[in-house]
Design a protein around this motif. Sequence first.
Motif, PDB file in Angstrom:
ATOM      1  N   ALA A 113       0.829  -1.212   0.000  1.00  0.00           N
ATOM      2  CA  ALA A 113       0.000   0.000   0.000  1.00  0.00           C
ATOM      3  C   ALA A 113       0.860   1.257   0.000  1.00  0.00           C
ATOM      4  O   ALA A 113       0.590   2.224  -0.729  1.00  0.00           O
ATOM      5  CB  ALA A 113      -0.932  -0.006   1.207  1.00  0.00           C
ATOM      6  N   LEU A 114       1.924   1.251   0.810  1.00  0.00           N
ATOM      7  CA  LEU A 114       2.777   2.432   0.900  1.00  0.00           C
ATOM      8  C   LEU A 114       3.649   2.597  -0.340  1.00  0.00           C
ATOM      9  O   LEU A 114       3.881   3.720  -0.793  1.00  0.00           O
ATOM     10  CB  LEU A 114       3.653   2.346   2.148  1.00  0.00           C
ATOM     11  N   LYS A 115       4.128   1.490  -0.884  1.00  0.00           N
ATOM     12  CA  LYS A 115       4.961   1.570  -2.078  1.00  0.00           C
ATOM     13  C   LYS A 115       4.209   2.249  -3.216  1.00  0.00           C
ATOM     14  O   LYS A 115       4.794   3.028  -3.995  1.00  0.00           O
ATOM     15  CB  LYS A 115       5.390   0.153  -2.503  1.00  0.00           C
ATOM     16  N   ARG A 116       2.935   2.001  -3.320  1.00  0.00           N
ATOM     17  CA  ARG A 116       2.118   2.617  -4.364  1.00  0.00           C
ATOM     18  C   ARG A 116       1.994   4.124  -4.172  1.00  0.00           C
ATOM     19  O   ARG A 116       1.655   4.848  -5.111  1.00  0.00           O
ATOM     20  CB  ARG A 116       0.725   1.987  -4.374  1.00  0.00           C
ATOM     21  N   ARG A 117       2.257   4.607  -2.954  1.00  0.00           N
ATOM     22  CA  ARG A 117       2.068   6.021  -2.633  1.00  0.00           C
ATOM     23  C   ARG A 117       3.367   6.825  -2.619  1.00  0.00           C
ATOM     24  O   ARG A 117       3.326   8.049  -2.507  1.00  0.00           O
ATOM     25  CB  ARG A 117       1.379   6.151  -1.270  1.00  0.00           C
ATOM     26  N   GLY A 118       4.515   6.125  -2.677  1.00  0.00           N
ATOM     27  CA  GLY A 118       5.776   6.849  -2.655  1.00  0.00           C
ATOM     28  C   GLY A 118       6.821   6.126  -1.822  1.00  0.00           C
ATOM     29  O   GLY A 118       6.781   4.911  -1.669  1.00  0.00           O
ATOM     30  N   THR A 119       7.747   6.893  -1.266  1.00  0.00           N
ATOM     31  CA  THR A 119       8.849   6.331  -0.483  1.00  0.00           C
ATOM     32  C   THR A 119       8.545   6.461   1.008  1.00  0.00           C
ATOM     33  O   THR A 119       8.402   7.568   1.536  1.00  0.00           O
ATOM     34  CB  THR A 119      10.173   7.052  -0.793  1.00  0.00           C
ATOM     35  N   TYR A 120       8.466   5.324   1.670  1.00  0.00           N
ATOM     36  CA  TYR A 120       8.176   5.289   3.109  1.00  0.00           C
ATOM     37  C   TYR A 120       9.238   4.452   3.819  1.00  0.00           C
ATOM     38  O   TYR A 120       9.880   3.583   3.235  1.00  0.00           O
ATOM     39  CB  TYR A 120       6.792   4.675   3.366  1.00  0.00           C
ATOM     40  N   GLY A 121       9.386   4.727   5.107  1.00  0.00           N
ATOM     41  CA  GLY A 121      10.288   3.955   5.941  1.00  0.00           C
ATOM     42  C   GLY A 121       9.542   2.857   6.683  1.00  0.00           C
ATOM     43  O   GLY A 121       8.310   2.793   6.687  1.00  0.00           O
ATOM     44  N   LEU A 122      10.331   1.996   7.321  1.00  0.00           N
ATOM     45  CA  LEU A 122       9.783   0.884   8.090  1.00  0.00           C
ATOM     46  C   LEU A 122      10.505   0.792   9.422  1.00  0.00           C
ATOM     47  O   LEU A 122      11.713   0.569   9.464  1.00  0.00           O
ATOM     48  CB  LEU A 122       9.948  -0.434   7.318  1.00  0.00           C
ATOM     49  N   LEU A 123       9.759   0.961  10.514  1.00  0.00           N
ATOM     50  CA  LEU A 123      10.266   0.711  11.856  1.00  0.00           C
ATOM     51  C   LEU A 123       9.801  -0.687  12.236  1.00  0.00           C
ATOM     52  O   LEU A 123       8.609  -0.924  12.436  1.00  0.00           O
ATOM     53  CB  LEU A 123       9.755   1.758  12.840  1.00  0.00           C
ATOM     54  N   PHE A 124      10.743  -1.615  12.334  1.00  0.00           N
ATOM     55  CA  PHE A 124      10.464  -3.051  12.409  1.00  0.00           C
ATOM     56  C   PHE A 124      10.774  -3.540  13.813  1.00  0.00           C
ATOM     57  O   PHE A 124      11.935  -3.762  14.167  1.00  0.00           O
ATOM     58  CB  PHE A 124      11.326  -3.765  11.363  1.00  0.00           C
ATOM     59  N   LEU A 125       9.733  -3.717  14.630  1.00  0.00           N
ATOM     60  CA  LEU A 125       9.895  -4.198  15.997  1.00  0.00           C
ATOM     61  C   LEU A 125       9.621  -5.692  16.027  1.00  0.00           C
ATOM     62  O   LEU A 125       8.496  -6.130  15.756  1.00  0.00           O
ATOM     63  CB  LEU A 125       8.921  -3.479  16.943  1.00  0.00           C
ATOM     64  N   ASP A 126      10.640  -6.465  16.382  1.00  0.00           N
ATOM     65  CA  ASP A 126      10.516  -7.917  16.290  1.00  0.00           C
ATOM     66  C   ASP A 126      11.613  -8.548  17.135  1.00  0.00           C
ATOM     67  O   ASP A 126      12.721  -8.006  17.230  1.00  0.00           O
ATOM     68  CB  ASP A 126      10.676  -8.354  14.823  1.00  0.00           C
ATOM     69  N   GLY A 127      11.296  -9.685  17.727  1.00  0.00           N
ATOM     70  CA  GLY A 127      12.316 -10.425  18.443  1.00  0.00           C
ATOM     71  C   GLY A 127      13.304 -11.116  17.525  1.00  0.00           C
ATOM     72  O   GLY A 127      14.369 -11.556  17.960  1.00  0.00           O
ATOM     73  N   HIS A 128      12.951 -11.227  16.234  1.00  0.00           N
ATOM     74  CA  HIS A 128      13.780 -11.907  15.232  1.00  0.00           C
ATOM     75  C   HIS A 128      13.953 -10.995  14.024  1.00  0.00           C
ATOM     76  O   HIS A 128      13.116 -10.106  13.777  1.00  0.00           O
ATOM     77  CB  HIS A 128      13.119 -13.211  14.784  1.00  0.00           C
ATOM     78  N   THR A 129      14.996 -11.226  13.257  1.00  0.00           N
ATOM     79  CA  THR A 129      15.195 -10.415  12.060  1.00  0.00           C
ATOM     80  C   THR A 129      14.224 -10.786  10.939  1.00  0.00           C
ATOM     81  O   THR A 129      13.975  -9.974  10.050  1.00  0.00           O
ATOM     82  CB  THR A 129      16.629 -10.576  11.518  1.00  0.00           C
ATOM     83  N   ASP A 130      13.685 -12.001  10.954  1.00  0.00           N
ATOM     84  CA  ASP A 130      12.799 -12.466   9.872  1.00  0.00           C
ATOM     85  C   ASP A 130      13.451 -12.233   8.516  1.00  0.00           C
ATOM     86  O   ASP A 130      12.836 -11.722   7.577  1.00  0.00           O
ATOM     87  CB  ASP A 130      11.438 -11.756   9.945  1.00  0.00           C
ATOM     88  N   PHE A 131      14.718 -12.625   8.430  1.00  0.00           N
ATOM     89  CA  PHE A 131      15.507 -12.309   7.234  1.00  0.00           C
ATOM     90  C   PHE A 131      15.981 -13.566   6.502  1.00  0.00           C
ATOM     91  O   PHE A 131      16.978 -13.558   5.808  1.00  0.00           O
ATOM     92  CB  PHE A 131      16.716 -11.442   7.626  1.00  0.00           C
ATOM     93  N   ARG A 132      15.233 -14.638   6.630  1.00  0.00           N
ATOM     94  CA  ARG A 132      15.561 -15.852   5.884  1.00  0.00           C
ATOM     95  C   ARG A 132      15.255 -15.645   4.407  1.00  0.00           C
ATOM     96  O   ARG A 132      14.182 -15.164   4.038  1.00  0.00           O
ATOM     97  CB  ARG A 132      14.745 -17.027   6.436  1.00  0.00           C
ATOM     98  N   HIS A 133      16.192 -16.024   3.544  1.00  0.00           N
ATOM     99  CA  HIS A 133      15.963 -15.968   2.092  1.00  0.00           C
ATOM    100  C   HIS A 133      16.893 -16.983   1.437  1.00  0.00           C
ATOM    101  O   HIS A 133      17.757 -17.594   2.089  1.00  0.00           O
ATOM    102  CB  HIS A 133      16.169 -14.552   1.536  1.00  0.00           C
ATOM    103  N   LEU A 134      16.723 -17.192   0.153  1.00  0.00           N
ATOM    104  CA  LEU A 134      17.495 -18.220  -0.536  1.00  0.00           C
ATOM    105  C   LEU A 134      18.990 -17.976  -0.455  1.00  0.00           C
ATOM    106  O   LEU A 134      19.787 -18.923  -0.444  1.00  0.00           O
ATOM    107  CB  LEU A 134      17.056 -18.313  -2.001  1.00  0.00           C
ATOM    108  N   GLY A 135      19.390 -16.727  -0.370  1.00  0.00           N
ATOM    109  CA  GLY A 135      20.813 -16.407  -0.337  1.00  0.00           C
ATOM    110  C   GLY A 135      21.506 -16.809   0.949  1.00  0.00           C
ATOM    111  O   GLY A 135      22.733 -16.974   0.959  1.00  0.00           O
ATOM    112  N   ASN A 136      20.754 -16.958   2.035  1.00  0.00           N
ATOM    113  CA  ASN A 136      21.429 -17.312   3.290  1.00  0.00           C
ATOM    114  C   ASN A 136      20.993 -18.660   3.867  1.00  0.00           C
ATOM    115  O   ASN A 136      21.536 -19.097   4.886  1.00  0.00           O
ATOM    116  CB  ASN A 136      21.253 -16.208   4.345  1.00  0.00           C
ATOM    117  N   THR A 137      20.021 -19.328   3.237  1.00  0.00           N
ATOM    118  CA  THR A 137      19.579 -20.617   3.750  1.00  0.00           C
ATOM    119  C   THR A 137      19.549 -21.719   2.699  1.00  0.00           C
ATOM    120  O   THR A 137      19.525 -22.896   3.041  1.00  0.00           O
ATOM    121  CB  THR A 137      18.159 -20.528   4.341  1.00  0.00           C
ATOM    122  N   GLY A 138      19.497 -21.332   1.441  1.00  0.00           N
ATOM    123  CA  GLY A 138      19.383 -22.332   0.374  1.00  0.00           C
ATOM    124  C   GLY A 138      17.966 -22.767   0.095  1.00  0.00           C
ATOM    125  O   GLY A 138      17.690 -23.390  -0.921  1.00  0.00           O
ATOM    126  N   LYS A 139      17.044 -22.467   1.003  1.00  0.00           N
ATOM    127  CA  LYS A 139      15.629 -22.731   0.763  1.00  0.00           C
ATOM    128  C   LYS A 139      14.813 -21.754   1.593  1.00  0.00           C
ATOM    129  O   LYS A 139      15.318 -21.133   2.537  1.00  0.00           O
ATOM    130  CB  LYS A 139      15.255 -24.167   1.122  1.00  0.00           C
TER     131      LYS A 139
END
Length: 299
Positions: A113-139
Amino acid sequence: MEKYMHPKIAIIEAPSNLGLRPPAEGCVPGCYKAPWALRNAGLARHLDAIEIGCVIPPRYDPHWEPGVTTRNSKAIAEYSRSVASAVEQALNENLFPLLIGGDCSILIGAGLALKRRGTYGLLFLDGHTDFRHLGNTGKIDAAAGEDLAISVGLGDQNLINLSGIGPNFDNLHVAVVGVRPSDEHLKELAERSIFYKTSSDVIASLSESLDPCLSLVSDQTKGFWLHVDLDVVDCSEMFAADCPEPEGISFRQLSDIIRLARATKKCVGMDVTIYDPDLDPDAYCAQKIVSCLKDSLGS
């Protein structure tokens, strides 16, 4: 000088569990019940908020074959577009969308929704990074453990570019707060210029941790979105989460962070995720969540 009035809060229910693994064979994750449990705990009344409806998710499919797609990814893509429409409607009506999940994958729709409206930031509050992707896990596996990666353009091709114009958020406009110091992906965040402050940093000094984060997500943006995964709170207080962890911040500190974020006048909306009523039969955590949001968002 006329006193600044925050936009009216508009609660949008997003009862999706599409981004989670099954807790056991034959079971579905209980996070989809969170909006109703918090409604029963009086959330809208305590916030003097309006309720503008529920975004109904597609059916959860527990079957998944390991590979290069995320569990339920096509359903999440469909759902994210519906969530984005609801968030956009609230923003167009000068409301403050409060998206009540559900699991963390609802962030994808808010970011769209925000991307469609322009450039917005993200304040990400989480106990984990939630940053799993193919480049760091292979799956890849479940979107609730990949939502930050997806939000900056890493992960399942079904999910990373729903706008058709690139990632929902730029790395340089993202700040991660409250992640545990032992998280395996902190080094990669730094290498990718994603700023973070751990739970230990916040506990040591909330203001020294939060001030640079708020500047980063606000400067050179039209505003920012606040993502709150409730496992950012220590498991001694917030045990009814999909993945509760020790060494987290307190509900009081979470309330202070939300209040300070909104006080910038650039926080345009937020989501609250990962509360599982199945793990909270006495509604203890539900009351703690509502009290936290009342303290931080109430008039």
